[in-house]
Design a protein around this motif. Structure first.
Motif, PDB file in Angstrom:
ATOM      1  N   LYS A 395       0.823  -1.218   0.000  1.00  0.00           N
ATOM      2  CA  LYS A 395       0.000   0.000   0.000  1.00  0.00           C
ATOM      3  C   LYS A 395       0.851   1.259   0.000  1.00  0.00           C
ATOM      4  O   LYS A 395       0.538   2.235  -0.703  1.00  0.00           O
ATOM      5  N   ILE A 396       1.938   1.271   0.767  1.00  0.00           N
ATOM      6  CA  ILE A 396       2.778   2.471   0.814  1.00  0.00           C
ATOM      7  C   ILE A 396       3.465   2.692  -0.531  1.00  0.00           C
ATOM      8  O   ILE A 396       3.609   3.833  -0.994  1.00  0.00           O
ATOM      9  N   ILE A 397       3.875   1.604  -1.182  1.00  0.00           N
ATOM     10  CA  ILE A 397       4.448   1.727  -2.527  1.00  0.00           C
ATOM     11  C   ILE A 397       3.400   2.283  -3.491  1.00  0.00           C
ATOM     12  O   ILE A 397       3.685   3.171  -4.311  1.00  0.00           O
ATOM     13  N   MET A 398       2.171   1.776  -3.392  1.00  0.00           N
ATOM     14  CA  MET A 398       1.103   2.257  -4.268  1.00  0.00           C
ATOM     15  C   MET A 398       0.788   3.724  -4.011  1.00  0.00           C
ATOM     16  O   MET A 398       0.532   4.491  -4.944  1.00  0.00           O
ATOM     17  N   ILE A 399       0.792   4.116  -2.766  1.00  0.00           N
ATOM     18  CA  ILE A 399       0.512   5.511  -2.421  1.00  0.00           C
ATOM     19  C   ILE A 399       1.572   6.413  -3.032  1.00  0.00           C
ATOM     20  O   ILE A 399       1.261   7.463  -3.621  1.00  0.00           O
ATOM     21  N   TYR A 400       2.831   6.008  -2.922  1.00  0.00           N
ATOM     22  CA  TYR A 400       3.912   6.814  -3.490  1.00  0.00           C
ATOM     23  C   TYR A 400       3.765   6.908  -5.009  1.00  0.00           C
ATOM     24  O   TYR A 400       3.918   7.984  -5.597  1.00  0.00           O
ATOM     25  N   LEU A 401       3.448   5.786  -5.637  1.00  0.00           N
ATOM     26  CA  LEU A 401       3.248   5.781  -7.088  1.00  0.00           C
ATOM     27  C   LEU A 401       2.116   6.712  -7.493  1.00  0.00           C
ATOM     28  O   LEU A 401       2.262   7.550  -8.392  1.00  0.00           O
ATOM     29  N   LEU A 402       0.978   6.584  -6.832  1.00  0.00           N
ATOM     30  CA  LEU A 402      -0.206   7.366  -7.192  1.00  0.00           C
ATOM     31  C   LEU A 402      -0.002   8.871  -6.976  1.00  0.00           C
ATOM     32  O   LEU A 402      -0.465   9.691  -7.778  1.00  0.00           O
ATOM     33  N   MET A 403       0.685   9.223  -5.912  1.00  0.00           N
ATOM     34  CA  MET A 403       0.835  10.636  -5.589  1.00  0.00           C
ATOM     35  C   MET A 403       1.955  11.312  -6.383  1.00  0.00           C
ATOM     36  O   MET A 403       1.982  12.545  -6.468  1.00  0.00           O
ATOM     37  N   ASN A 404       2.842  10.524  -6.963  1.00  0.00           N
ATOM     38  CA  ASN A 404       3.986  11.116  -7.649  1.00  0.00           C
ATOM     39  C   ASN A 404       4.064  10.827  -9.146  1.00  0.00           C
ATOM     40  O   ASN A 404       4.835  11.474  -9.854  1.00  0.00           O
ATOM     41  N   TYR A 405       3.276   9.881  -9.622  1.00  0.00           N
ATOM     42  CA  TYR A 405       3.371   9.479 -11.027  1.00  0.00           C
ATOM     43  C   TYR A 405       1.996   9.201 -11.619  1.00  0.00           C
ATOM     44  O   TYR A 405       1.034   8.934 -10.907  1.00  0.00           O
ATOM     45  N   GLU A 406       1.956   9.230 -12.943  1.00  0.00           N
ATOM     46  CA  GLU A 406       0.830   8.711 -13.708  1.00  0.00           C
ATOM     47  C   GLU A 406       1.318   7.461 -14.436  1.00  0.00           C
ATOM     48  O   GLU A 406       2.501   7.383 -14.808  1.00  0.00           O
ATOM     49  N   VAL A 407       0.440   6.507 -14.645  1.00  0.00           N
ATOM     50  CA  VAL A 407       0.828   5.301 -15.376  1.00  0.00           C
ATOM     51  C   VAL A 407      -0.245   4.966 -16.409  1.00  0.00           C
ATOM     52  O   VAL A 407      -1.426   5.267 -16.214  1.00  0.00           O
ATOM     53  N   LYS A 408       0.184   4.370 -17.517  1.00  0.00           N
ATOM     54  CA  LYS A 408      -0.752   3.901 -18.531  1.00  0.00           C
ATOM     55  C   LYS A 408      -0.057   2.844 -19.377  1.00  0.00           C
ATOM     56  O   LYS A 408       1.173   2.684 -19.331  1.00  0.00           O
ATOM     57  N   MET A 409      -0.836   2.124 -20.155  1.00  0.00           N
ATOM     58  CA  MET A 409      -0.277   1.180 -21.116  1.00  0.00           C
ATOM     59  C   MET A 409       0.166   1.951 -22.362  1.00  0.00           C
ATOM     60  O   MET A 409      -0.361   3.033 -22.648  1.00  0.00           O
ATOM     61  N   PRO A 410       1.135   1.422 -23.092  1.00  0.00           N
ATOM     62  CA  PRO A 410       1.499   2.059 -24.369  1.00  0.00           C
ATOM     63  C   PRO A 410       0.271   2.178 -25.269  1.00  0.00           C
ATOM     64  O   PRO A 410      -0.654   1.365 -25.192  1.00  0.00           O
ATOM     65  N   ASP A 411       0.272   3.183 -26.123  1.00  0.00           N
ATOM     66  CA  ASP A 411      -0.878   3.426 -26.997  1.00  0.00           C
ATOM     67  C   ASP A 411      -1.251   2.170 -27.776  1.00  0.00           C
ATOM     68  O   ASP A 411      -0.400   1.516 -28.393  1.00  0.00           O
ATOM     69  N   GLY A 412      -2.532   1.834 -27.711  1.00  0.00           N
ATOM     70  CA  GLY A 412      -3.034   0.677 -28.445  1.00  0.00           C
ATOM     71  C   GLY A 412      -2.865  -0.648 -27.746  1.00  0.00           C
ATOM     72  O   GLY A 412      -3.341  -1.682 -28.222  1.00  0.00           O
ATOM     73  N   ALA A 413      -2.190  -0.657 -26.614  1.00  0.00           N
ATOM     74  CA  ALA A 413      -1.950  -1.907 -25.881  1.00  0.00           C
ATOM     75  C   ALA A 413      -2.931  -2.036 -24.732  1.00  0.00           C
ATOM     76  O   ALA A 413      -3.216  -1.060 -24.029  1.00  0.00           O
ATOM     77  N   GLY A 414      -3.451  -3.236 -24.531  1.00  0.00           N
ATOM     78  CA  GLY A 414      -4.294  -3.493 -23.383  1.00  0.00           C
ATOM     79  C   GLY A 414      -3.499  -4.068 -22.241  1.00  0.00           C
ATOM     80  O   GLY A 414      -2.280  -4.264 -22.344  1.00  0.00           O
TER      81      GLY A 414
END
Length: 438
Positions: A395-414
């Motif tokens: 959870k703490i790793i996820m919190i750091y990720l969410l508060m400091n970064y955006e994430v997505k899949m490469p365009d066109g990839a699921g």
């Protein structure tokens, strides 16, 4: 196995596992197995049968019945989660800076590779403290001890049991864990000597395990080295794979990111210090739900809550199984049962948050709760003792990720499909996600 479950989920049947044929039991037998004592159904003997602990060294130094590590996790690590929150957060920030970086623009990241290293750094901080956790030899050993141990299982199974004590002398794979133990002994020696000299007892697993070891073994380097590697085996890879699945699910479903961030900000606003504490993390019910949904749809193993029968067992309905039978439950099938989880193929990150809104079910659907509907952590007295620490770390790793970064899949990839190995589901480590600093 899925086909048998879909035809009749109350069916008892046998399947071939690499170490032996095992009996798959339906969930109606969970409570009976849970209530049976260790001299009737044994968890540790099943583990040793599967992992050949005497050769892989994935076994406590005191043997199959040495529960020093389990005791330490339950009585020291879990009770001190609040006290080590600061260290966890400090190490997570460092781990992100080293393995993810600034990412000013959308940057390709291979999550499994990065997360394995991050989990090693963060877990190592609590296993052995700052004197060792960033040491490259230490990190290599806690990551590769089990990776290099698994080939031993296949190599040794080529020999009949009576020949294995001799075969280990010429099976080259058997030398790998011994080398890691010797490396860990060498690394621990100055750390333990310094603690003895100063009398300091930092709050970490090394201190607690030494205090809980048999008196004559508390300063024994070989024993303490094996304990360090044993806890790494138990924690490192399951946490890394689980964390990778969660990142992939977030990248595949980025619409959940603002929902989870809003909850984090709300909880932090209610903390006088404005920082995370042990009491604030459990308030993140939507984050807990998202993580549990990821676990449900990406179970680490196809089966779980396994036990080896020590005697003939007769169940309530007359089913009788002979001594030495190994029984287990279809975890992955239960996770995808539409009578338990409507639309089970659909990733619903708030599924468990809504279930927890039902009166009387606040605790039933938490990430760390075990039961017939969720056997990913095991169940009963032998349920994974480290799940509370692991959940907190995730959870703490996820919190750091969410508060400091955006994430997505490469365009066109699921969201990448998982890969099935013998008895388990793993993320495709060849797939990347895109990460950008907020």
């Amino acid at each position: 196995m899925a086909g048998e479950y879909q035809k009749n989920k109350e069916h008892v049947y046998q399947v071939e596992h690499p170490h032996k044929d095992v009996v798959i039991l339906p969930a109606k037998y969970v409570d009976e197995i849970k209530a049976m004592p260790d001299n009737v159904v044994n968890f540790l003997e099943d583990i040793n049968d599967r992992f050949l602990g005497e050769y892989t060294k994935m076994l406590a130094p005191g043997g199959i019945h040495d529960e020093t590590l389990t005791y330490t996790i339950k009585n020291d690590l879990t009770k001190n989660i609040g006290n080590i929150m600061g260290e966890l957060q400090e190490e997570i920030a460092y781990a992100f800076s080293e393995n993810i970086g600034e990412c000013k623009n959308w940057t390709e990241i291979y999550p499994h590779r990065a997360i394995m290293r991050m989990v090693a750094l963060v877990s190592g901080r609590i296993f052995a403290g700052p004197a060792l956790n960033r040491n490259e030899e230490y990190l290599h050993s806690i990551v590769h001890f089990s990776i290099e141990g698994f080939p031993i299982i296949d190599a040794m199974r080529k020999y009949p049991k009576f020949l294995r004590p001799l075969a280990q002398l010429w099976v080259k794979e058997c030398q790998k864990p011994i080398q890691h133990i010797k490396t860990m002994e060498r690394l621990l020696k100055p750390v333990i000597e310094e603690r003895q000299r100063t009398g300091e007892e930092p709050q970490d697993m090394l201190t607690w395990i030494m205090n809980n070891s048999p008196a004559e073994k508390s300063r024994n380097l070989a024993w303490q080295a094996q304990y360090q590697l044993q806890i790494a085996t138990a924690a490192m890879h399951t946490t890394s794979i689980t964390m990778t699945q969660i990142w992939l699910d977030l990248a595949g479903h980025p619409e959940y990111a603002p929902i989870l961030r809003e909850e984090i900000l709300q909880v932090l606003s209610e903390e006088p210090s404005g920082t995370l504490t042990r009491t604030s993390v459990p308030k993140l019910k939507k984050l807990d739900s998202f993580i549990k949904e990821s676990q449900r749809i990406n179970p680490f193993s196809s089966t779980g809550f396994s036990r080896k029968l020590k005697t003939t067992v007769t169940f309530h309905d007359g089913l009788t199984l002979p001594s030495s039978t190994t029984v287990t439950f279809p975890v992955s099938c239960i996770s995808m049962d539409p009578t338990i989880y409507p639309s089970p193929e659909e990733f619903d990150g708030l599924r468990f948050w809504r279930l927890r809104e039902n009166k009387g079910e606040e605790s039933k659907w938490q990430y760390t709760t075990t039961g017939k509907e969720c056997l990913n952590w095991g169940h009963g007295v032998h349920a994974c003792p480290g799940r509370f620490f692991a959940a907190n770390e995730i959870k703490i790793i996820m919190i750091y990720l969410l508060m400091n970064y955006e994430v997505k899949m490469p365009d066109g990839a699921g969201r990448p499909k998982n890969l099935w190995t013998e008895g388990g589901m793993v993320p495709d480590a060849s797939k990347a996600i895109l990460v950008r600093a907020r």
